[in-house]
Design a protein around this motif. Structure first.
Motif, PDB file in Angstrom:
ATOM      1  N   GLN A  72      32.735  50.091  47.087  1.00 41.45           N
ATOM      2  CA  GLN A  72      32.972  49.134  48.166  1.00 41.45           C
ATOM      3  C   GLN A  72      34.005  48.092  47.801  1.00 41.45           C
ATOM      4  O   GLN A  72      34.178  47.107  48.520  1.00 41.45           O
ATOM      5  N   THR A 128      38.142  47.491  46.797  1.00 39.23           N
ATOM      6  CA  THR A 128      39.370  48.226  47.102  1.00 39.23           C
ATOM      7  C   THR A 128      39.915  48.885  45.833  1.00 39.23           C
ATOM      8  O   THR A 128      39.499  48.573  44.717  1.00 39.23           O
ATOM      9  N   LEU A 176      42.797  48.494  44.497  1.00 41.98           N
ATOM     10  CA  LEU A 176      43.411  47.489  43.620  1.00 41.98           C
ATOM     11  C   LEU A 176      42.343  46.712  42.853  1.00 41.98           C
ATOM     12  O   LEU A 176      42.478  46.479  41.652  1.00 41.98           O
ATOM     13  N   GLU A 177      41.272  46.321  43.558  1.00 40.78           N
ATOM     14  CA  GLU A 177      40.210  45.564  42.885  1.00 40.78           C
ATOM     15  C   GLU A 177      39.599  46.363  41.744  1.00 40.78           C
ATOM     16  O   GLU A 177      39.280  45.813  40.684  1.00 40.78           O
ATOM     17  N   GLU A 230      46.861  36.677  36.268  1.00 42.86           N
ATOM     18  CA  GLU A 230      46.472  37.502  37.405  1.00 42.86           C
ATOM     19  C   GLU A 230      47.670  38.288  37.924  1.00 42.86           C
ATOM     20  O   GLU A 230      47.560  39.470  38.254  1.00 42.86           O
ATOM     21  N   ILE A 254      48.041  42.371  38.202  1.00 42.65           N
ATOM     22  CA  ILE A 254      48.409  43.113  39.406  1.00 42.65           C
ATOM     23  C   ILE A 254      49.596  44.021  39.120  1.00 42.65           C
ATOM     24  O   ILE A 254      49.661  45.150  39.590  1.00 42.65           O
ATOM     25  N   ALA A 270      46.469  50.961  48.176  1.00 44.14           N
ATOM     26  CA  ALA A 270      45.872  50.004  47.243  1.00 44.14           C
ATOM     27  C   ALA A 270      44.791  49.148  47.882  1.00 44.14           C
ATOM     28  O   ALA A 270      43.873  48.699  47.208  1.00 44.14           O
ATOM     29  N   ASP A 271      44.884  48.915  49.186  1.00 45.52           N
ATOM     30  CA  ASP A 271      43.972  47.951  49.807  1.00 45.52           C
ATOM     31  C   ASP A 271      42.823  48.593  50.569  1.00 45.52           C
ATOM     32  O   ASP A 271      42.111  47.911  51.299  1.00 45.52           O
ATOM     33  N   ASP A 325      39.105  50.725  50.614  1.00 50.82           N
ATOM     34  CA  ASP A 325      37.948  50.829  49.728  1.00 50.82           C
ATOM     35  C   ASP A 325      38.024  52.124  48.918  1.00 50.82           C
ATOM     36  O   ASP A 325      38.334  53.185  49.461  1.00 50.82           O
ATOM     37  N   ARG A 356      33.263  43.026  54.315  1.00 46.89           N
ATOM     38  CA  ARG A 356      33.746  42.562  53.020  1.00 46.89           C
ATOM     39  C   ARG A 356      35.248  42.374  53.074  1.00 46.89           C
ATOM     40  O   ARG A 356      35.987  43.267  53.447  1.00 46.89           O
ATOM     41  N   PRO A 402      38.632  41.937  51.067  1.00 47.27           N
ATOM     42  CA  PRO A 402      39.122  42.161  49.695  1.00 47.27           C
ATOM     43  C   PRO A 402      39.487  40.837  49.026  1.00 47.27           C
ATOM     44  O   PRO A 402      39.981  39.923  49.674  1.00 47.27           O
ATOM     45  N   THR A 403      39.215  40.737  47.728  1.00 46.19           N
ATOM     46  CA  THR A 403      39.483  39.483  47.038  1.00 46.19           C
ATOM     47  C   THR A 403      40.951  39.367  46.672  1.00 46.19           C
ATOM     48  O   THR A 403      41.419  38.303  46.298  1.00 46.19           O
ATOM     49  N   ILE A 404      41.664  40.472  46.771  1.00 47.92           N
ATOM     50  CA  ILE A 404      43.059  40.471  46.352  1.00 47.92           C
ATOM     51  C   ILE A 404      43.725  41.620  47.096  1.00 47.92           C
ATOM     52  O   ILE A 404      43.088  42.619  47.382  1.00 47.92           O
ATOM     53  N   ARG A 405      44.973  41.424  47.460  1.00 44.59           N
ATOM     54  CA  ARG A 405      45.670  42.483  48.199  1.00 44.59           C
ATOM     55  C   ARG A 405      47.022  42.755  47.588  1.00 44.59           C
ATOM     56  O   ARG A 405      47.667  41.854  47.056  1.00 44.59           O
TER      57      ARG A 405
END
Ligand SMILES: Nc1ncnc2c1ncn2[C@@H]1O[C@H](COP(=O)(O)OP(=O)(O)OP(=O)(O)O)[C@@H](O)[C@H]1O
Ligand SMILES: [Mg+2]
Lengths: 295, 439
Positions: A104, A106, A108-109, A140, A144, A160-161, A163, B423, B425-428
């Motif tokens: 759940q 993304t 990228l996360e 950070e 990335i 990347a964005d 889930d 939810r 996303p915390t970062i994109r």
């Protein structure tokens, strides 16, 4: 011992034994893996391949054995380290036979979480992060960039964005490899990365693994069922059967090894096997013991 | 809506199976009803007699049979038809609220700030608003533990109690002011969060829930029985009311050397001044909780909380120390409960173990689960429904628990992740608008 041209030892496994109650999942297995090489571990179902990985990455404590990792920072005895410190300190990363992403979060996360320890110290345990200090912001941004690099390599940059759980299966496999690489390991352990991939995806995966080996100069341990993959990309093959090592050598040598053929082809070959080999097989099937063929 | 799709089942209604199921239920009902309702013991002239009430048993059996049969029917034929649209509806609201997040939360905060100055606002409304905001704050605090870190905590009220008693004791014994006690109460509660965290590190899911439930009860029983310190069931009274940062007091006749608020501004004394002050105090505390959580989510710790919720084994394989992640979630969640607790103590001026029963934990958890785990706006809406609903509709109060249970079952059927679960996303990597990036 090592000369300038010879590959350096990265991992040494000595007398590794893992018992679960009465079941001996790995029985006195020793092998080594070199830096900048792909070492494949193959063997039939239940041979103990995943168990070797679990011992290496601290999920199981080996019953007996020594696992030495020759890290640039010094040697680590993996069997004595707490599970999460192995990736953190000894830089051993792994993937799982049944993919374990953070579904759940993304794509990228997933990759940024993999850089937790770097970011955590940059954020001074969240303080610098809470205050929005420069040093955290820079860290950070770098994380990335690293994520973007690996997303590009596994072809997921444009997704990347979304889930991670919404990715198709093959993409999830590659994302898991990218996530492991984001921890910047010296040894990458891949548990059946080609399982469930179609031939095209499988070929791309081979490219990716060769790229990781050649450009990032790390060692790879690869569990694989598909012999064609193993033959194509591995430098060194170890064969396990019923928890014992039955062969160890170059892909060609292993392919022609009668022990290996027997382990893979199983009962169909029984009639054609010489009587003494047949006797071995009968003993070994119910109760694994030290096999004469395991060097 | 993926949840909506998931709940579409391809089952067809199997009448013999449903009948068998219903018979079984009727049998169990009969077996239970016979000893429970089948006889009435009466007394007449000093002699006992047992009166048969087979009609009651019959009613129970028939009701069990019919109820069970229709429940199976509803589950197979009704739920799939209702659930997806209902799920999609709330999911739509959820994502709409979140896409207009800045606007909505801005409006909500402005509304909250001007509420005390609106003409129709009286003491009752302010009091109810304060009451609700305490739960909003507790919900936001618990959201860290349950919504983000995925650790089911049924004993959250324990930390609320620790905060309340910390302030009560510090204020009555050492006469420390509220502004010194507030951080201390948060610290004590966080300490208790760590104390609880250690033994439950290895537990997950149901087991964790049971142990935290026990912890909540232990704290309550200690408060009830440690008479010398906590004054047992009688509670602690005479807790100092908060002053305006130590400058002014909200009393008619202030102590020597202290200025009263109404004297300073030269306005007539009104009890409402303190109410307004308390209102802004809890509003500020709640908003701090909210912004802190939102900020933490975007930091490594917060991402590790969510990763832990998703897959602990994968976390370990990435070198994340699950112990630290869990303890930090417990401690920070507990800290906010501690703040809320000391606010509660100063608002009431009185604390007793009665305020910290399991039902409070259940309400706070219900707020988090109902609102949508991890959803900050969801918590506000759920607090409104669950805390103020029964307050305004007095008749509902008796059926509160029944309504809770029913609501929970419905939510679990329709939107297992909560009403407004969404939810962000915390970062994109890509801007939100770019269509190519959001296939
Ligand atoms: N935690 C455990 N408890 C008990 N037995 C286990 C455990 N883990 C593995 N085993 C046993 O050890 C043996 C080896 O299992 P392992 O998963 O390592 O096989 P594998 O070679 O990875 O097989 P596959 O190709 O199916 O993945 C099996 O018999 C398995 O049942
Ligand atoms: Mg395996």
């Amino acid at each position: 011992m090592t000369t300038a041209t010879a590959p350096t030892r990265l991992l040494e496994v000595e007398h590794l034994t893992m018992r679960f109650g009465g079941l001996v999942a790995i029985d006195d297995v020793s092998f080594s893996a070199n830096d900048k090489e792909i070492t494949a571990i193959i063997g039939p179902n239940g041979a103990g391949k995943t168990t070797v990985f679990n011992c290496l990455t601290g999920f199981y404590k080996p019953t007996v054995g020594r696992l030495t990792l020759h890290h640039p920072k010094g040697d680590f005895l993996l069997e004595q380290m707490e599970g999460f410190r192995i990736p953190q300190k000894a830089s051993v990363a792994r993937t799982f036979q049944n993919i374990r992403l953070f579904p759940q979060m993304t794509v990228l996360e997933n990759l940024v979480v993999a850089q937790h320890n770097v970011l955590m110290s940059a954020s001074a345990f969240s303080l610098a992060g809470l205050l929005g200090l420069r040093r955290y912001k820079d860290a950070e941004r770098e994380s990335i960039e690293l994520a973007r690099y690996w997303l590009d390599k596994v072809g997921l940059l444009d997704r990347a964005d979304i889930d991670a759980g919404n990715l198709p299966y093959g993409d999830q496999r590659r994302l898991e490899i990218a996530r492991a690489m984001c921890t910047e390991p010296v040894l990458l352990c891949l548990d059946e990365p080609a399982a469930g991939l179609n031939p095209k995806e499988s070929a791309e995966l081979n490219e990716l693994l060769l790229f990781i080996r050649d450009s990032h100069k790390i060692g790879l341990l690869l569990i694989e069922h598909d012999m064609s993959v193993v033959m194509k990309i591995s430098d060194h093959v170890i064969v396990l059967d019923y928890g014992c090592k039955i062969a160890d050598g170059s892909p060609e040598a292993v392919r022609d090894d009668p022990n290996v053929i027997r382990a893979y082809l199983g009962e169909d070959e029984d009639e054609e096997l010489p009587p003494e080999v047949l006797a071995d097989l009968k003993i070994d099937t119910p109760k694994p013991q030290n096999m004469p063929g395991s060097e | 809506m993926s949840e909506a799709q998931q709940s579409i089942r391809t089952e067809t209604f199997n009448i013999p199976a449903a009948l068998k199921d219903a018979f079984l239920t009727a049998f169990v009902m009969g077996a239970l009803a016979l000893p429970l309702a089948g006889f009435r013991i009466g007394e007449q002239g000093g002699a006992f007699f047992a009166e048969q009430r087979m009609d009651w048993v019959l009613i129970a059996v028939v009701a069990g049979f019919i109820g069970r049969f229709f429940l199976s029917l509803a589950r197979v034929s009704l739920a799939p038809r209702i659930a997806p649209p209902a799920g999609a509806f709330f999911g739509g609201i959820g994502s709409w609220l979140h896409t207009n997040m800045v606007l909505m939360s801005g409006l909500a905060i402005i509304a909250a700030v001007i509420l005390p100055f609106l003409p129709f606002t009286d003491r009752l409304i302010l009091d109810r608003a304060i009451y609700m905001l305490i739960y909003v704050m507790l919900g936001w605090g618990l959201n860290i533990v349950v919504g983000l870190a995925g650790l089911l905590d049924l004993g959250y009220v324990a930390f609320y109690a620790v905060g309340a008693y910390s302030y009560a004791l510090l204020s009555t014994h050492f006469e420390l002011s509220f502004w010194i006690c507030l951080p201390l109460a948060g610290l004590f509660a966080a300490g208790f969060g760590v104390i609880l965290g250690f033994p439950v590190l290895r537990l997950r899911g149901d087991y964790l829930a049971i142990v935290t439930l026990g912890f909540g009860e232990i704290i309550r029983v200690i408060l009830l029985n440690w008479y010398t310190v906590t004054n047992g069931p009688d509670g602690i009274s005479g807790i100092a009311r908060p002053s305006l940062f130590g400058l002014m007091e909200f009393t008619r006749n202030p102590k020597e050397g202290v200025v009263a608020f109404h004297e300073f501004f030269n306005i007539p004394f009104s009890g409402e001044h303190r109410m307004v002050f308390l209102y802004f105090l809890i509003l500020a505390l709640a908003l701090i909780t909210n912004f802190f959580t939102l900020r933490m989510r975007k930091l490594p710790v917060g991402r590790a909380w969510e990763a832990l919720r998703e897959d602990e084994i994968a976390c370990r394989s990435l070198g994340i120390n699950p112990t630290n992640v869990k303890l930090s979630a417990f401690a920070i969640g507990a800290m906010f409960a501690g703040f809320a607790g000391s606010f509660f103590a100063t608002r009431q001026g009185f604390v007793s173990p009665e305020s910290f029963t399991f039902i409070e934990s259940a309400i706070i958890l219900a707020i988090v689960v109902l609102g949508g785990m991890g959803s900050q706006i969801g918590v506000v809406i759920a607090s409104f429904v669950l805390v103020l609903g029964p307050e305004f509709i007095r008749e509902l109060q008796e059926y509160r628990m029944l309504a809770f249970g029913g609501l929970m079952v419905l939510i679990m059927m329709w939107r297992p992740r909560g009403l407004l679960a969404y939810r962000d996303p915390t970062i994109r990597l890509w801007p939100v608008k770019s269509k190519g990036a959001r296939k």
